[in-house]
Structure formats: C-alpha cells, structure tokens
Write an enzyme that holds these catalytic residues in place. Structure first.
Site, PDB file in Angstrom:
ATOM      1  N   HIS A  62     -46.509  29.596  16.322  1.00  0.00           N
ATOM      2  CA  HIS A  62     -47.623  30.300  16.137  1.00  0.00           C
ATOM      3  C   HIS A  62     -48.637  29.332  16.107  1.00  0.00           C
ATOM      4  O   HIS A  62     -48.582  28.233  15.498  1.00  0.00           O
ATOM      5  CB  HIS A  62     -47.535  31.240  14.998  1.00  0.00           C
ATOM      6  N   GLU A 115     -39.886  33.467  10.954  1.00  0.00           N
ATOM      7  CA  GLU A 115     -39.978  32.548  10.036  1.00  0.00           C
ATOM      8  C   GLU A 115     -39.040  32.346   8.968  1.00  0.00           C
ATOM      9  O   GLU A 115     -38.748  33.280   8.441  1.00  0.00           O
ATOM     10  CB  GLU A 115     -41.328  32.401   9.618  1.00  0.00           C
TER      11      GLU A 115
END
Length: 151
Positions: free
Chosen positions: A11, A111
């Site tokens: 990201h 994540e």
C-alpha cells in the site's frame, strides 16, 4: 501462453508509515503524497507495453485494509467487474476496461497484527522491552503481544 507471474504491491504511504509506526489493523488513509506516488507507479508499471499487462491478469488478491484497497484503485488497472468494496464498477467506460481479472479481498494477505505494538515505532518497542528486561526485539522470533507470532 505467457509464463505465470505474481506481482506484490504494498500500500501507499500513510502518516504512520511515513514516521515508522507499525500499522496492522488500524485503518489509516493514504497521504496525498502516497496517492500521488501510487498514481505515478501505476502509470509507469501498468499498461499493455509495461511490466503489469492488465489484459493478462487472471486473479487479483487485495487486503481487507482500506489503504490497500485505495492503493489498488489508484493503480487504475481498468477492471471490468465491480470491485468488492465498491457500489459501482470502477470502469463504467467500456473503453477503459483493460482486464477481466477477478478481484478478491482476502485475509490471507492482510497486514500483520501488531497487537500491543500497533502504532509504535521499532525504537519505542525496543525501549519498552529493555525497560521491562525482555531484551532485544525480533518480530520473527518474539512476535507481538496481543497480536501475531510466527508459528
């Protein structure tokens, strides 16, 4: 037939990644600079004559984190199907459709869960561990209290 390839895209920049804070489950937006850089990355890497050729993509996996989903949107792959997190298709203009790849949101690539270390820098974690007598921190050896550990 083309050789199968896998692309992994992290990201874009958030306020916490900018200042080194561990970010797992906390939903943070991309910074303006992060958005700008991802758009530039998409322009440089995505296209029929680029590294990532949308028409050759078969399946796309995206983290459930909003920052990862926004990063994916900004790469502008031109998906035919509605993205799982959106109400409308990303490419309503048929001429902009560049891929029929299926997009799937999955926890399998989410994540890391930093647990009690969420939002802290590595330096702060090391300092806290030193003060409590735990010794140096290695995420792969020690994991994160209240979060994940390597099995």
């Amino acid at each position: 037939m083309a050789t199968p390839r896998v692309f992994i895209v992290r990201h874009g920049e958030t306020e916490w990644s900018l200042n080194g804070r561990h970010t797992g489950t906390t939903e943070l937006p991309l910074t303006a600079t992060g958005e700008k850089r991802i758009k530039a990355t998409g322009q440089a890497l995505v296209g029929e004559d680029r590294l990532i050729v949308p028409s050759q993509l078969a399946h796309i996996y995206v983290s459930p984190r909003k920052r990862a989903q926004r990063t994916f949107e900004l790469l502008d792959l031109g998906c035919r199907e509605k993205l799982p997190w959106q109400e409308q298709p990303q490419s309503e203009n048929e001429q902009h459709v560049r891929t029929d790849a299926k997009v799937q949101v999955t926890d399998d690539i989410r994540e890391w869960d930093y647990g009690d270390y969420e939002g802290l820098t590595s330096a702060t974690i090391r300092e806290q561990r030193n003060q409590s007598g735990e010794g140096p921190w290695d995420i792969w050896r020690d994991g994160c209290p209240g979060g994940e550990y390597v099995d």
